[in-house]
Structure formats: C-alpha cells, structure tokens
Write an enzyme that holds these catalytic residues in place. Sequence first.
Site, PDB file in Angstrom:
ATOM      1  N   HIS A 169       0.842  -1.194   0.000  1.00 22.08           N
ATOM      2  CA  HIS A 169       0.000   0.000   0.000  1.00 22.08           C
ATOM      3  C   HIS A 169       0.876   1.243   0.000  1.00 22.08           C
ATOM      4  O   HIS A 169       2.086   1.176   0.181  1.00 22.08           O
ATOM      5  CB  HIS A 169      -0.978   0.014   1.186  1.00 22.08           C
ATOM      6  CG  HIS A 169      -0.371   0.286   2.510  1.00 22.08           C
ATOM      7  ND1 HIS A 169      -1.090   0.792   3.570  1.00 22.08           N
ATOM      8  CD2 HIS A 169       0.882   0.140   2.978  1.00 22.08           C
ATOM      9  CE1 HIS A 169      -0.319   0.929   4.624  1.00 22.08           C
ATOM     10  NE2 HIS A 169       0.881   0.539   4.297  1.00 22.08           N
TER      11      HIS A 169
ATOM     12  N   CYS B 171       5.845   6.577   4.250  1.00 19.91           N
ATOM     13  CA  CYS B 171       4.713   5.763   3.782  1.00 19.91           C
ATOM     14  C   CYS B 171       4.058   6.349   2.538  1.00 19.91           C
ATOM     15  O   CYS B 171       3.237   5.690   1.903  1.00 19.91           O
ATOM     16  CB  CYS B 171       3.675   5.593   4.888  1.00 19.91           C
ATOM     17  SG  CYS B 171       4.302   4.643   6.287  1.00 19.91           S
TER      18      CYS B 171
ATOM     19  N   HIS C 153       4.946   0.321  -0.294  1.00 13.71           N
ATOM     20  CA  HIS C 153       5.676  -0.594   0.574  1.00 13.71           C
ATOM     21  C   HIS C 153       4.706  -1.686   1.018  1.00 13.71           C
ATOM     22  O   HIS C 153       3.500  -1.578   0.788  1.00 13.71           O
ATOM     23  CB  HIS C 153       6.277   0.137   1.778  1.00 13.71           C
ATOM     24  CG  HIS C 153       5.262   0.783   2.663  1.00 13.71           C
ATOM     25  ND1 HIS C 153       4.623   1.979   2.332  1.00 13.71           N
ATOM     26  CD2 HIS C 153       4.734   0.397   3.844  1.00 13.71           C
ATOM     27  CE1 HIS C 153       3.762   2.290   3.297  1.00 13.71           C
ATOM     28  NE2 HIS C 153       3.806   1.344   4.225  1.00 13.71           N
TER      29      HIS C 153
ATOM     30  N   HIS D 279       3.400  -4.934   3.891  1.00 11.57           N
ATOM     31  CA  HIS D 279       3.307  -5.422   5.267  1.00 11.57           C
ATOM     32  C   HIS D 279       2.795  -6.856   5.267  1.00 11.57           C
ATOM     33  O   HIS D 279       2.083  -7.270   4.354  1.00 11.57           O
ATOM     34  CB  HIS D 279       2.315  -4.586   6.087  1.00 11.57           C
ATOM     35  CG  HIS D 279       2.714  -3.176   6.282  1.00 11.57           C
ATOM     36  ND1 HIS D 279       3.709  -2.787   7.132  1.00 11.57           N
ATOM     37  CD2 HIS D 279       2.241  -2.039   5.717  1.00 11.57           C
ATOM     38  CE1 HIS D 279       3.834  -1.468   7.094  1.00 11.57           C
ATOM     39  NE2 HIS D 279       2.949  -0.987   6.233  1.00 11.57           N
TER      40      HIS D 279
ATOM     41  N   ASP E  97      -5.198 -10.357   0.039  1.00 16.85           N
ATOM     42  CA  ASP E  97      -3.911 -11.043   0.131  1.00 16.85           C
ATOM     43  C   ASP E  97      -3.135 -10.939  -1.182  1.00 16.85           C
ATOM     44  O   ASP E  97      -3.671 -11.199  -2.262  1.00 16.85           O
ATOM     45  CB  ASP E  97      -4.130 -12.517   0.492  1.00 16.85           C
ATOM     46  CG  ASP E  97      -2.835 -13.224   0.854  1.00 16.85           C
ATOM     47  OD1 ASP E  97      -1.903 -12.564   1.359  1.00 16.85           O
ATOM     48  OD2 ASP E  97      -2.759 -14.453   0.632  1.00 16.85           O
ATOM     49  N   HIS E  98      -1.872 -10.523  -1.053  1.00 17.10           N
ATOM     50  CA  HIS E  98      -0.970 -10.344  -2.180  1.00 17.10           C
ATOM     51  C   HIS E  98      -1.531  -9.381  -3.227  1.00 17.10           C
ATOM     52  O   HIS E  98      -1.427  -9.607  -4.425  1.00 17.10           O
ATOM     53  CB  HIS E  98      -0.589 -11.699  -2.802  1.00 17.10           C
ATOM     54  CG  HIS E  98       0.361 -12.455  -1.938  1.00 17.10           C
ATOM     55  ND1 HIS E  98      -0.046 -13.183  -0.858  1.00 17.10           N
ATOM     56  CD2 HIS E  98       1.700 -12.565  -1.988  1.00 17.10           C
ATOM     57  CE1 HIS E  98       0.993 -13.732  -0.270  1.00 17.10           C
ATOM     58  NE2 HIS E  98       2.073 -13.368  -0.937  1.00 17.10           N
TER      59      HIS E  98
ATOM     60  N   GLU F 279      -0.550  -3.990  11.664  1.00 15.73           N
ATOM     61  CA  GLU F 279       0.204  -3.670  10.453  1.00 15.73           C
ATOM     62  C   GLU F 279       1.683  -4.015  10.611  1.00 15.73           C
ATOM     63  O   GLU F 279       2.323  -4.484   9.682  1.00 15.73           O
ATOM     64  CB  GLU F 279       0.037  -2.178  10.154  1.00 15.73           C
ATOM     65  CG  GLU F 279       0.630  -1.729   8.857  1.00 15.73           C
ATOM     66  CD  GLU F 279       0.341  -0.270   8.617  1.00 15.73           C
ATOM     67  OE1 GLU F 279      -0.490   0.001   7.733  1.00 15.73           O
ATOM     68  OE2 GLU F 279       0.928   0.583   9.308  1.00 15.73           O
TER      69      GLU F 279
END
Length: 136
Positions: A14, A33, A39, A41, A79-80, A125
């Site tokens: 994100h 950020c 980046h 998480h 996810d991903h 996070e």
Amino acid sequence: MLTVTRRATFAAAHRLYRPAWDAARNDAVFGRCANPGGHGHNYVVEVTIGGELDPETGMIADLKWVKEVMDRYVIDLVDHRNLNTDVPFLEGVVPTAENLARVFWDRLVGPISEQAQLVRVKVQETENNAASYEES
C-alpha cells in the site's frame, strides 16, 4: 459477554497518500509511507465475536465458519494485492490500519451477525502498530 477471536494473516502493498494533496503535504503527513513506489506489510487480522454459548457444542460459533467468512469477505480479496489499486472496496480509502479495521468491520458485520455478534476487528500492520474497530 463471552467472546472468541479468530486470527488470519495476509501480505499486501500500500501507499499512504491523498491524490488531492501535493507531494510536500503527503510527505509531511505520511512520511516515508507516501513513497510513490509504496511498501508492504504482513498484516494480522483478528476478528472477535461474542454471543451465547451453545450448550451442545460449547461454542459461540464454529471457528472454521468464522475463518470461511473472514476469507470470503476480506482475506482472499486483499492477500498479495496492492490495497490502493487492486481492491475495489478500498477505492478512495487511504489504507491506514485504522481505515482497514473499519472497512473490514463493515464487510464482516452482516455475515457474522447470521450466527454471532461481531465485537471487534483488529488489524496489526507491524509489530508495533495496530488499530481496532468496535461499535459502542
């Protein structure tokens, strides 16, 4: 009230920024950020449900069912993925942990209420940062 919590994980990228702001303001508010490359998480999501204990099963609800609901309405969709560009229900949302907790709540409250009461959604996070949403 008796509660039980189910935990799930997902990995996603994100970027924290507001398109209406210039780069200087985004950098001032979101710091690193706001990096244009984004980046990632490894998130942890905890969903806490509450309700009456079924005297026959000893459970509020079957946690396998809670996992299926979490996967169907949230985890499989994030996810991903890039949370800014790949997840339609996050369109226009700055994907902070706080906003993710709130949006995930909104997606889960209906399906969970079929068998239990949604008490809390927590999104972790990083090791040091987490946000929770619960209605008062």
